[in-house]
Design a protein around this motif. Sequence first.
Motif, PDB file in Angstrom:
ATOM      1  N   PRO A  84       6.930-102.594  16.319  1.00 43.45           N
ATOM      2  CA  PRO A  84       8.268-102.426  16.872  1.00 43.45           C
ATOM      3  C   PRO A  84       8.309-101.557  18.122  1.00 43.45           C
ATOM      4  CG  PRO A  84       8.023-101.031  14.960  1.00 43.45           C
ATOM      5  CD  PRO A  84       6.780-101.844  15.055  1.00 43.45           C
ATOM      6  N   ASP A  85       7.239-100.803  18.425  1.00 40.64           N
ATOM      7  CA  ASP A  85       7.261 -99.934  19.589  1.00 40.64           C
ATOM      8  C   ASP A  85       7.133-100.761  20.864  1.00 40.64           C
ATOM      9  OD1 ASP A  85       5.616 -97.987  21.623  1.00 40.64           O
ATOM     10  OD2 ASP A  85       7.024 -96.884  20.380  1.00 40.64           O
ATOM     11  N   VAL A  86       8.043-100.518  21.810  1.00 46.16           N
ATOM     12  CA  VAL A  86       8.115-101.335  23.024  1.00 46.16           C
ATOM     13  C   VAL A  86       6.832-101.253  23.840  1.00 46.16           C
ATOM     14  CG1 VAL A  86       9.359-101.632  25.194  1.00 46.16           C
ATOM     15  CG2 VAL A  86      10.600-101.080  23.106  1.00 46.16           C
ATOM     16  N   MET A  87       6.320-100.046  24.046  1.00 47.51           N
ATOM     17  CA  MET A  87       5.135 -99.883  24.879  1.00 47.51           C
ATOM     18  C   MET A  87       3.908-100.540  24.253  1.00 47.51           C
ATOM     19  SD  MET A  87       6.195 -98.319  27.552  1.00 47.51           S
ATOM     20  CE  MET A  87       7.822 -99.033  27.393  1.00 47.51           C
ATOM     21  N   LYS A  88       3.819-100.499  22.918  1.00 46.36           N
ATOM     22  CA  LYS A  88       2.689-101.164  22.251  1.00 46.36           C
ATOM     23  C   LYS A  88       2.752-102.671  22.472  1.00 46.36           C
ATOM     24  CE  LYS A  88       0.893 -97.644  19.697  1.00 46.36           C
ATOM     25  NZ  LYS A  88       1.888 -96.603  19.834  1.00 46.36           N
ATOM     26  N   ALA A  89       3.966-103.234  22.466  1.00 49.88           N
ATOM     27  CA  ALA A  89       4.113-104.673  22.693  1.00 49.88           C
ATOM     28  C   ALA A  89       3.741-105.034  24.123  1.00 49.88           C
ATOM     29  CB  ALA A  89       5.552-105.095  22.392  1.00 49.88           C
ATOM     30  N   ILE A  90       4.137-104.210  25.094  1.00 48.55           N
ATOM     31  CA  ILE A  90       3.825-104.492  26.497  1.00 48.55           C
ATOM     32  C   ILE A  90       2.321-104.436  26.742  1.00 48.55           C
ATOM     33  CG2 ILE A  90       4.108-103.574  28.843  1.00 48.55           C
ATOM     34  CD1 ILE A  90       6.932-102.782  28.093  1.00 48.55           C
ATOM     35  N   GLN A  91       1.603-103.593  25.979  1.00 47.64           N
ATOM     36  CA  GLN A  91       0.156-103.493  26.148  1.00 47.64           C
ATOM     37  C   GLN A  91      -0.573-104.787  25.800  1.00 47.64           C
ATOM     38  OE1 GLN A  91      -0.991-100.145  23.762  1.00 47.64           O
ATOM     39  NE2 GLN A  91       0.053 -98.661  25.072  1.00 47.64           N
ATOM     40  N   LEU A  92       0.084-105.705  25.092  1.00 47.26           N
ATOM     41  CA  LEU A  92      -0.541-106.985  24.757  1.00 47.26           C
ATOM     42  C   LEU A  92      -0.545-107.954  25.934  1.00 47.26           C
ATOM     43  CD1 LEU A  92       1.041-107.522  21.218  1.00 47.26           C
ATOM     44  CD2 LEU A  92      -1.204-106.587  21.765  1.00 47.26           C
ATOM     45  N   LEU A  93       0.197-107.643  27.004  1.00 44.23           N
ATOM     46  CA  LEU A  93       0.232-108.518  28.173  1.00 44.23           C
ATOM     47  C   LEU A  93      -1.042-108.360  28.987  1.00 44.23           C
ATOM     48  CD1 LEU A  93       3.915-107.864  29.331  1.00 44.23           C
ATOM     49  CD2 LEU A  93       3.059-109.814  28.033  1.00 44.23           C
ATOM     50  N   PRO A  94      -1.502-109.432  29.649  1.00 41.49           N
ATOM     51  CA  PRO A  94      -2.715-109.326  30.470  1.00 41.49           C
ATOM     52  C   PRO A  94      -2.508-108.380  31.637  1.00 41.49           C
ATOM     53  CG  PRO A  94      -1.622-111.435  30.829  1.00 41.49           C
ATOM     54  CD  PRO A  94      -0.933-110.792  29.667  1.00 41.49           C
ATOM     55  N   GLY A  95      -3.569-107.645  31.991  1.00 37.99           N
ATOM     56  CA  GLY A  95      -3.506-106.712  33.107  1.00 37.99           C
ATOM     57  C   GLY A  95      -2.952-105.354  32.745  1.00 37.99           C
ATOM     58  N   ILE A  96      -2.558-105.161  31.478  1.00 40.17           N
ATOM     59  CA  ILE A  96      -1.992-103.880  31.041  1.00 40.17           C
ATOM     60  C   ILE A  96      -2.872-103.308  29.933  1.00 40.17           C
ATOM     61  CG2 ILE A  96       0.010-102.724  30.056  1.00 40.17           C
ATOM     62  CD1 ILE A  96       1.781-104.802  31.296  1.00 40.17           C
ATOM     63  N   GLN A  97      -3.276-102.064  30.106  1.00 43.06           N
ATOM     64  CA  GLN A  97      -4.158-101.401  29.147  1.00 43.06           C
ATOM     65  C   GLN A  97      -3.521-100.106  28.674  1.00 43.06           C
ATOM     66  OE1 GLN A  97      -7.819-102.259  28.899  1.00 43.06           O
ATOM     67  NE2 GLN A  97      -7.666-104.070  30.199  1.00 43.06           N
ATOM     68  N   THR A  98      -4.115 -99.519  27.659  1.00 41.67           N
ATOM     69  CA  THR A  98      -3.700 -98.203  27.194  1.00 41.67           C
ATOM     70  C   THR A  98      -4.737 -97.181  27.606  1.00 41.67           C
ATOM     71  OG1 THR A  98      -3.154 -96.878  25.252  1.00 41.67           O
ATOM     72  CG2 THR A  98      -4.828 -98.566  24.969  1.00 41.67           C
ATOM     73  N   GLN A  99      -4.294 -95.942  27.775  1.00 38.55           N
ATOM     74  CA  GLN A  99      -5.207 -94.887  28.205  1.00 38.55           C
ATOM     75  C   GLN A  99      -6.185 -94.517  27.107  1.00 38.55           C
ATOM     76  OE1 GLN A  99      -3.446 -91.059  29.234  1.00 38.55           O
ATOM     77  NE2 GLN A  99      -4.640 -91.072  31.108  1.00 38.55           N
ATOM     78  N   GLN A 100      -5.724 -94.569  25.855  1.00 35.03           N
ATOM     79  CA  GLN A 100      -6.580 -94.269  24.722  1.00 35.03           C
ATOM     80  C   GLN A 100      -6.036 -94.998  23.500  1.00 35.03           C
ATOM     81  OE1 GLN A 100      -6.203 -90.071  24.848  1.00 35.03           O
ATOM     82  NE2 GLN A 100      -4.308 -89.989  23.696  1.00 35.03           N
ATOM     83  N   LEU A 142       0.940 -94.923  26.429  1.00 34.28           N
ATOM     84  CA  LEU A 142       0.845 -94.821  27.885  1.00 34.28           C
ATOM     85  C   LEU A 142       0.308 -96.122  28.464  1.00 34.28           C
ATOM     86  CD1 LEU A 142      -0.693 -91.234  28.144  1.00 34.28           C
ATOM     87  CD2 LEU A 142       1.698 -91.890  28.358  1.00 34.28           C
ATOM     88  N   LEU A 143       0.862 -96.544  29.606  1.00 33.18           N
ATOM     89  CA  LEU A 143       0.488 -97.809  30.214  1.00 33.18           C
ATOM     90  C   LEU A 143      -0.373 -97.587  31.454  1.00 33.18           C
ATOM     91  CD1 LEU A 143       3.817 -99.859  30.094  1.00 33.18           C
ATOM     92  CD2 LEU A 143       2.011 -99.703  28.366  1.00 33.18           C
ATOM     93  N   ILE A 144      -1.458 -98.342  31.537  1.00 35.20           N
ATOM     94  CA  ILE A 144      -2.266 -98.425  32.749  1.00 35.20           C
ATOM     95  C   ILE A 144      -2.198 -99.873  33.207  1.00 35.20           C
ATOM     96  CG2 ILE A 144      -4.598 -98.269  33.693  1.00 35.20           C
ATOM     97  CD1 ILE A 144      -5.133 -95.994  31.796  1.00 35.20           C
ATOM     98  N   VAL A 145      -1.519-100.117  34.317  1.00 38.00           N
ATOM     99  CA  VAL A 145      -1.271-101.476  34.790  1.00 38.00           C
ATOM    100  C   VAL A 145      -2.167-101.757  35.987  1.00 38.00           C
ATOM    101  CG1 VAL A 145       0.461-103.099  35.631  1.00 38.00           C
ATOM    102  CG2 VAL A 145       1.103-101.332  33.984  1.00 38.00           C
ATOM    103  N   ARG A 146      -3.105-102.666  35.800  1.00 34.23           N
ATOM    104  CA  ARG A 146      -4.033-103.084  36.854  1.00 34.23           C
ATOM    105  C   ARG A 146      -4.683-101.903  37.554  1.00 34.23           C
ATOM    106  NH1 ARG A 146      -0.752-108.352  39.314  1.00 34.23           N
ATOM    107  NH2 ARG A 146      -1.253-109.718  37.567  1.00 34.23           N
ATOM    108  N   GLY A 147      -5.140-100.946  36.753  1.00 30.06           N
ATOM    109  CA  GLY A 147      -5.891 -99.829  37.308  1.00 30.06           C
ATOM    110  C   GLY A 147      -5.066 -98.657  37.764  1.00 30.06           C
ATOM    111  N   GLY A 148      -3.739 -98.726  37.658  1.00 29.59           N
ATOM    112  CA  GLY A 148      -2.901 -97.598  38.053  1.00 29.59           C
ATOM    113  C   GLY A 148      -2.954 -96.486  37.016  1.00 29.59           C
ATOM    114  N   SER A 149      -2.236 -95.409  37.279  1.00 25.06           N
ATOM    115  CA  SER A 149      -2.170 -94.293  36.333  1.00 25.06           C
ATOM    116  C   SER A 149      -0.827 -94.322  35.608  1.00 25.06           C
ATOM    117  CB  SER A 149      -2.343 -92.971  37.074  1.00 25.06           C
ATOM    118  OG  SER A 149      -1.184 -92.684  37.834  1.00 25.06           O
ATOM    119  N   PRO A 150      -0.694 -93.622  34.464  1.00 23.38           N
ATOM    120  CA  PRO A 150       0.586 -93.632  33.732  1.00 23.38           C
ATOM    121  C   PRO A 150       1.760 -93.145  34.566  1.00 23.38           C
ATOM    122  CG  PRO A 150      -1.164 -92.773  32.338  1.00 23.38           C
ATOM    123  CD  PRO A 150      -1.760 -92.927  33.705  1.00 23.38           C
TER     124      PRO A 150
END
Length: 414
Positions: free
Chosen positions: A1-17, A22-30
């Motif tokens: 149910p957490d919004v950020m966890k769901a967004i992390q499933l999209l391609p090009g988006i990673q988590t810091q740990q 926290l979102l890392i989008v295509r190599g950017g910082s949070p």
Amino acid sequence: PDVMKAIQLLPGIQTQQEGSSLLIVRGGSPGQNLYLFDNIPVIYVNHLGGFLSTFNPDIINNIDVYKSGFPARYGDKISSVVDITQREGDFSAFKGNYSIGLTDLSLTLEGPTKLRNSSYFISGRKTMTEPLMFLLTNFGGGNNVRFVYGFHDVNGKFTWRPNSRNSLHFNLYQGDDYMISWQKNNSLGVNEKYSLKNIWGNWLVSTRWNCALSPKIYLSNSLSYSRYRLRISNTYELNQNGVNELFKSQYLASLKDISFRTNLKYKLFRNWNIDLGQQTSFLSYIPDYSDISGQPKESKDIVNALNVAAYLDNTIKMGQYSEANFGVRMVNYFTGSYYQFVPEPRMNLTLGINKNNSINLNYTFVSQFSHLMMTTGSIMANEVWVPSNKNINPAKSNQYTAGWCSFFFNEMYR
């Protein structure tokens, strides 16, 4: 149910740990992601050191995520845009729901008000871990330290539609994390007390007026106030043989944002839409303030900045399946004697091959004048924002993206 966890499933988006929101989008910082809540920027978006987001799932109506090709109305961050729209209250009947779990409880209420064509929406979320943590540390042997941690979120929205052309919206959000520890020791005539209190979180208040001036012109104006602050308070008291000593210290970091936004949508022709507007933001930073007993009291080093931007977007439909968007955002940034003017061109081209296939090409240039310093992996989430100045350059990004989109089996797969 957490919004950020769901967004992390999209391609090009990673988590810091692992487990972090926290979102890392295509190599950017949070700190390079723009989070908008009903078009108002939210500065701090995490709880529990990044393991949960501040966005309560009960309040969300829609989410748009941009990893590239930002429309010109978006600016100030260079990595991504997460645009979240909050639900409106029910205009016809009173409703509510609640949830009680082992760690937290939540309550949502909505319904019409006595004012005709108006509604309210209230939602709250609170952890229940504080009594459990207190009991565990109270009965645990080996020390006299007591420890509690918790957080809360409160959201409110009022909507009024006096007629078919106008609507007024009022939003309120307040959320804090707090971590408190204290110790009391009495032995052999020595009375020793110690406490440490950390609190960090957001305030957000906004009002928005939407107006359909004509079938071709739509106007929106909003005024908002956002504030993030991190406060650490430390107290130590020693009473020994009738002599009392007291030591206090306080650390503060904060960022305030007062903004006025205007957006005008104009349907120039059947296949040509224009989106233009302005954003004026007054920013007040306290990156580092300390007050320590026994030392000369420092004055708060407040850094004020003014960010004024104007933008223009043109969206032109070319045939049945193709579309072109050309826009520019003009940014003026002032702080003290430091000034920057940055034009930010944007281009987004979608070439439709047929009903099920299209090619997308876009170019985006963006700049960012606020920089995030943070402690990663810490529950205390010591986030400090620092403005650009003559010694700290703004961050700038050129992004080129090419994509191909295809639908299969009657749009079952994309």
